[in-house]
Design a protein around this motif. Sequence first.
Motif, PDB file in Angstrom:
ATOM      1  N   UNK A 183      42.250  44.002  83.668  1.00 20.23           N
ATOM      2  CA  UNK A 183      44.154  44.219  83.334  1.00 20.23           C
ATOM      3  C   UNK A 183      44.704  44.463  84.724  1.00 20.23           C
ATOM      4  N   UNK A 184      44.572  44.864  85.576  1.00 17.97           N
ATOM      5  CA  UNK A 184      44.608  44.787  86.748  1.00 17.97           C
ATOM      6  C   UNK A 184      44.959  43.573  87.599  1.00 17.97           C
ATOM      7  N   UNK A 185      43.839  42.906  87.418  1.00 16.88           N
ATOM      8  CA  UNK A 185      44.186  41.071  87.926  1.00 16.88           C
ATOM      9  C   UNK A 185      44.939  40.595  86.942  1.00 16.88           C
ATOM     10  N   UNK A 186      44.578  40.783  85.550  1.00 17.90           N
ATOM     11  CA  UNK A 186      46.418  39.907  84.828  1.00 17.90           C
ATOM     12  C   UNK A 186      46.483  40.154  84.933  1.00 17.90           C
ATOM     13  N   UNK A 187      47.510  41.319  85.268  1.00 26.13           N
ATOM     14  CA  UNK A 187      48.922  42.243  85.362  1.00 26.13           C
ATOM     15  C   UNK A 187      49.305  41.247  87.135  1.00 26.13           C
ATOM     16  N   UNK A 188      48.611  41.075  87.476  1.00 24.98           N
ATOM     17  CA  UNK A 188      48.723  40.501  89.257  1.00 24.98           C
ATOM     18  C   UNK A 188      48.940  38.895  89.026  1.00 24.98           C
ATOM     19  N   UNK A 189      47.938  38.266  88.612  1.00 19.40           N
ATOM     20  CA  UNK A 189      48.166  37.309  88.025  1.00 19.40           C
ATOM     21  C   UNK A 189      48.982  36.312  87.936  1.00 19.40           C
ATOM     22  N   UNK A 190      49.666  37.288  86.972  1.00 18.50           N
ATOM     23  CA  UNK A 190      51.515  36.630  85.614  1.00 18.50           C
ATOM     24  C   UNK A 190      52.192  37.245  86.943  1.00 18.50           C
ATOM     25  N   UNK A 191      52.121  38.557  87.610  1.00 13.15           N
ATOM     26  CA  UNK A 191      53.595  38.634  88.488  1.00 13.15           C
ATOM     27  C   UNK A 191      53.518  37.358  89.406  1.00 13.15           C
ATOM     28  N   UNK A 192      52.291  37.106  90.253  1.00 13.21           N
ATOM     29  CA  UNK A 192      52.656  35.552  90.836  1.00 13.21           C
ATOM     30  C   UNK A 192      52.805  34.265  90.485  1.00 13.21           C
ATOM     31  N   UNK A 193      52.461  34.063  88.942  1.00 15.84           N
ATOM     32  CA  UNK A 193      52.848  33.043  89.014  1.00 15.84           C
ATOM     33  C   UNK A 193      54.546  33.234  88.532  1.00 15.84           C
ATOM     34  N   UNK A 194      54.849  33.365  88.376  1.00 11.63           N
ATOM     35  CA  UNK A 194      56.368  34.455  88.251  1.00 11.63           C
ATOM     36  C   UNK A 194      56.924  33.961  90.018  1.00 11.63           C
ATOM     37  N   UNK A 195      56.893  34.244  90.460  1.00  5.42           N
ATOM     38  CA  UNK A 195      56.958  34.707  91.689  1.00  5.42           C
ATOM     39  C   UNK A 195      57.039  32.962  92.718  1.00  5.42           C
ATOM     40  N   UNK A 196      55.959  33.054  92.438  1.00  5.89           N
ATOM     41  CA  UNK A 196      55.632  31.376  93.794  1.00  5.89           C
ATOM     42  C   UNK A 196      55.435  30.139  93.006  1.00  5.89           C
ATOM     43  N   UNK A 197      55.926  28.944  93.601  1.00  8.09           N
ATOM     44  CA  UNK A 197      56.303  27.511  93.207  1.00  8.09           C
ATOM     45  C   UNK A 197      54.877  27.216  92.722  1.00  8.09           C
ATOM     46  N   UNK A 198      54.204  27.040  93.204  1.00  7.44           N
ATOM     47  CA  UNK A 198      52.726  26.331  92.870  1.00  7.44           C
ATOM     48  C   UNK A 198      51.569  27.030  92.137  1.00  7.44           C
ATOM     49  N   UNK A 199      50.865  26.591  91.134  1.00  6.43           N
ATOM     50  CA  UNK A 199      50.134  27.230  90.035  1.00  6.43           C
ATOM     51  C   UNK A 199      48.475  27.244  90.814  1.00  6.43           C
ATOM     52  N   UNK A 200      48.517  25.935  91.923  1.00  9.48           N
ATOM     53  CA  UNK A 200      47.318  25.301  92.237  1.00  9.48           C
ATOM     54  C   UNK A 200      46.555  26.643  92.915  1.00  9.48           C
TER      55      UNK A 200
END
Length: 352
Positions: A183-200
């Motif tokens: 759950x912690x990893x999914x929350x961190x990934x969702x937040x990173x996807x919102x602020x980072x320009x590239x998903x790759x």
Amino acid sequence: MERWSSWQHPKVSQLVAMAPRDALSPLPGPLQPPPGSCPICPILSPPSCTPGLPCAKHGAFPPHTRGGGRAGGGGRCPHPGYPPRSPRPRSCAMAIGEELRSGCFWQGVLAEASATLIFVGVVLGASAAPGPLAPALAGGLAAGALACTLGAPQANPALTLALLCTRKLGALRGAAGLLAQCAGAVLASAAARLVLPDDASLITRVSAAGTARQALAWETFATFQLALVAFAAADRAAPQGGLALGSAVAAGALAAGPFSGGSMNPARSLGPAIVTGVWDDHWVYWLGPVLGAVLAGLSYEFIFAPGASREKLGACLACRDVALVETTSPSPSSPSARGPPAPPAERGQGTA
């Protein structure tokens, strides 16, 4: 009164006089005393307590015990010749209920979720930089800091499964820790996807110049050295344990980075895969780290640990209690025979 005459009881006349007349009849249903227990105690005690044993209603011991109240009884039946009635054993459901009501249990679950969120968030943020150096250094520094501040949580499903395989962690705590880490990893990934320009940059991928088998081998090796350091640091309680863990994370990421991305943590790969929907070769980042961590845990516990012995290995393989083997005298070939045993590593094995 004839049936009382055959009892060789010191205070039988006094006890019979104190008992009501209808109590001298055989006890019905659940109040019937079991074989071998004292037949007087159930008559003179209320049905809500077990005679001769601690009772929450009457204080430390029921009032009919010798001396009465908290001062006497000693936890035994006052009538000679009859053993006390045994308390009802706790069931598995009762033990699980007590564990779920424990504040320490939920504190540990929250620590696992928070540590994984912080670790994965730091690594994903550093992954935006080109090259494997920035994620490796960021992951190593985050792992060392979390190990020194949050009581050394695992923050890694591979380490948690290794603790379960070496019987250093209970099944309930292990399952709750795994769910909290994911759950912690999914929350961190969702937040990173919102602020980072590239998903790759979020996703761990097998190198284009390599194969999935090569990535699996490097993930297994990198996680093996990390888990070995984590077990040793927790077992020996070294003050520089955080530095050792951080160095192991950085070294493993730099070594496996060109081939697999240097994940060494299934939660670090699971979070980005869920939020982006990219599952290419995802099995590599579960099988490799779990295999490496379990091999490292078994190797340390039965080869490198101060209390390692052949008897301990045999007890684990036979699913017997390892603690019983540890308390017995070690064999001459055991390393524990040459030095004092190290304190048990019941706490977390570090962050990765």
